[in-house]
Each structure stands twice: as structure tokens, then as C-alpha cells.
Design a protein around this motif. Structure first.
Motif, mmCIF file in Angstrom:
data_model
loop_
_atom_site.group_PDB
_atom_site.id
_atom_site.type_symbol
_atom_site.label_atom_id
_atom_site.label_comp_id
_atom_site.label_asym_id
_atom_site.label_seq_id
_atom_site.Cartn_x
_atom_site.Cartn_y
_atom_site.Cartn_z
ATOM 1 N N TYR A 18 56.917 82.686 33.994
ATOM 2 C CA TYR A 18 56.204 81.430 33.756
ATOM 3 C C TYR A 18 54.743 81.398 34.028
ATOM 4 O O TYR A 18 54.193 80.415 33.595
ATOM 5 N N LYS A 19 54.163 82.528 34.455
ATOM 6 C CA LYS A 19 52.694 82.413 34.730
ATOM 7 C C LYS A 19 51.797 81.734 33.258
ATOM 8 O O LYS A 19 50.987 80.927 33.571
ATOM 9 N N PRO A 20 52.215 82.335 32.236
ATOM 10 C CA PRO A 20 51.427 81.837 31.116
ATOM 11 C C PRO A 20 51.561 80.181 30.899
ATOM 12 O O PRO A 20 50.486 79.537 30.686
ATOM 13 N N THR A 21 52.776 79.827 30.890
ATOM 14 C CA THR A 21 52.813 78.389 30.932
ATOM 15 C C THR A 21 52.436 77.452 31.882
ATOM 16 O O THR A 21 51.681 76.617 31.538
ATOM 17 N N VAL A 22 52.092 78.154 33.039
ATOM 18 C CA VAL A 22 51.563 77.468 34.248
ATOM 19 C C VAL A 22 49.866 77.447 33.861
ATOM 20 O O VAL A 22 49.414 76.230 34.089
ATOM 21 N N PHE A 23 49.665 78.642 33.596
ATOM 22 C CA PHE A 23 47.986 78.569 33.277
ATOM 23 C C PHE A 23 47.671 77.742 32.326
ATOM 24 O O PHE A 23 46.676 77.078 32.227
ATOM 25 N N GLU A 24 48.482 77.627 31.276
ATOM 26 C CA GLU A 24 48.362 76.732 30.267
ATOM 27 C C GLU A 24 48.003 75.392 30.697
ATOM 28 O O GLU A 24 47.257 74.523 30.295
ATOM 29 N N ASP A 25 49.127 74.954 31.358
ATOM 30 C CA ASP A 25 48.906 73.508 32.242
ATOM 31 C C ASP A 25 47.784 73.224 32.793
ATOM 32 O O ASP A 25 47.079 72.180 32.747
ATOM 33 N N PHE A 26 47.282 74.185 33.533
ATOM 34 C CA PHE A 26 45.805 74.084 34.368
ATOM 35 C C PHE A 26 44.643 74.112 33.375
ATOM 36 O O PHE A 26 43.892 73.308 33.604
ATOM 37 N N ASN A 27 44.658 74.849 32.190
ATOM 38 C CA ASN A 27 43.680 74.703 31.347
ATOM 39 C C ASN A 27 43.548 73.444 30.702
ATOM 40 O O ASN A 27 42.679 72.958 30.444
ATOM 41 N N LYS A 28 44.981 72.755 30.272
ATOM 42 C CA LYS A 28 44.829 71.552 29.711
ATOM 43 C C LYS A 28 44.381 70.328 30.712
ATOM 44 O O LYS A 28 43.731 69.606 30.395
ATOM 45 N N ASN A 29 44.770 70.704 31.974
ATOM 46 C CA ASN A 29 44.369 69.786 32.870
ATOM 47 C C ASN A 29 42.653 69.602 33.118
ATOM 48 O O ASN A 29 42.067 68.671 33.065
#
Length: 214
Positions: A18-29
Motif C-alpha cells: 500500500y505504500k505507493p498509494t499512500v505516498f501518492e495521497d501525500f503528494n496530492k495533498n
């Protein structure tokens, strides 16, 4: 720079899938925050880093010559990154309280005015650390809109009962120190300076006066 970091325990608690998805969310924010700041005329860099601690944040701030660290915190500051930073920060650090659960009217109290601060409460115990912080306060004067309140709390547990007979002399010395600091701030261009001298528990009295003076 906008920095989002994953603490070591946070990293361990997330499956690698799940790390790539979590990092993607962080970057969007971060990109949303970046756009808002760029709209105000700032140049903004974003980073998402893993496993950082307060010491790493301090190292980045010092090595890359940032002027201020700003960090958000909820009301339970102890044990948080904000708590670590205020005990180890090597440059000025602002802690912004979370607005979670507040109405828009209540949140207005926590928004900064056009200047960095309207009314600054500066607590001092006249130590070397306080002197170091006071030098930063002088540099902040152009960013202060209204006034500075200088406060010193005479620690009752250090004075009573052994120095009770010296309290008048202690008051005279402490008042003189506060007045000297006030004079310097006014000479440096601070619009207004107030001095407050109290007796009691330093932490309790500082928080009490922060509420009264806000």
C-alpha cells in the motif's frame, strides 16, 4: 518547502503493497497546498520523506538555511513531532494548533494576521537560553503588528520558604531586568511593550496569562 514525513512507527505499520498509494495521497495533498501558496506569490518545493525524526527536520532546516520551522499540532502536543521540535529546534519554530472540531468563527482566533503575529507573549527566566530567544525576538519586530508582552514568573518552589525575606529585592531586580528588555525592544521599533511579573508555577502562570492576554 512543504515537508511531509512518515515517522518510523508509521512506516512499519503500513504494508509495502500500500505504500505507493499512500505516498501518492501525500503528494496530492502537498500539491494542493503548494498551489495555494503559489497563488499568494511564494516559490514552493515539496518533499515526502520516510522515517524522519525531529533531529532530521532540524538538520534539513539548518543545512538548507531555512529561517523558520512551522509545524501543526493538535491539543495533545506531548509525544508528538511538535513536542520533539520545541525541545530540540535549532532555529525559530512556530507551532500551529489544529482547527479540527472548531467552527469557522472559532478558527479565526488561530489564523495569523497580515503580520506574522499581532500580540507576542515572550516568557523569560533571564537564562542564556532566554537571552538567545530574545535576540530572535528582536529580529521579529518588523513582523509584529501590535505589541509584545514580556513575562517573568518567579518560581515559588525556588523562592519559598528559603528566600521569602528577600522577595522585595528579587522583585526590584526582576523588574529592572524586564524594563531593560522593554527599553531595548522600543528602541528597536516595537510599537508597544508590556511587562508582566508574577509569582507562582511558571508553566501554569504562563498558560494562564497567555489566555488572559490573547
Amino acid at each position: 518547502m512543504l515537508l511531509h514525513f512518515w515517522g518510523t512507527l508509521d512506516v512499519l505499520g503500513v504494508d509495502s503493497f500500500y505504500k505507493p498509494t499512500v505516498f501518492e495521497d501525500f503528494n496530492k495533498n502537498l500539491e494542493n497546498q503548494k498551489s495555494a501558496l503559489e497563488g499568494l506569490g511564494f516559490k514552493v518545493e515539496t518533499r515526502v520523506l520516510e522515517g524522519l525524526s525531529a533531529s532530521h527536520v532540524n538538520k534539513i532546516a539548518v543545512d538548507e538555511k531555512y529561517s523558520i520551522i512551522a509545524v501543526g499540532s493538535d491539543r495533545h502536543i506531548f509525544g508528538s513531532m511538535a513536542n520533539e521540535l520545541i525541545h530540540s529546534a535549532r532555529i525559530p519554530t512556530y507551532i500551529f494548533k489544529s482547527a479540527d472540531g472548531k467552527t469557522s468563527q472559532e478558527y479565526e482566533r488561530y489564523k495569523l494576521p497580515g503580520s506574522v503575529a499581532g500580540h507576542v507573549l515572550f516568557a523569560t527566566d533571564f537564562s542564556k537560553n532566554s537571552e538567545y530567544a530574545f535576540n530572535y525576538l528582536i529580529k521579529m519586530i518588523p513582523m509584529i503588528k501590535d505589541k509584545i508582552s514580556l513575562i517573568h514568573i518567579q518560581d515559588e518552589y525556588r523562592i519559598s520558604p528559603y528566600l521569602d525575606d528577600k522577595i522585595e529585592e528579587i522583585n526590584r531586580i526582576d523588574t529592572g531586568r524586564l524594563e531593560a528588555m522593554k527599553k531595548l525592544l522600543l528602541e528597536k521599533g516595537c510599537p508597544e511593550v508590556q511587562t508582566v511579573l508574577k509569582y507562582g508555577s511558571p508553566s501554569a502562570e504562563i498558560l494562564k496569562n497567555a489566555r488572559e492576554l490573547s
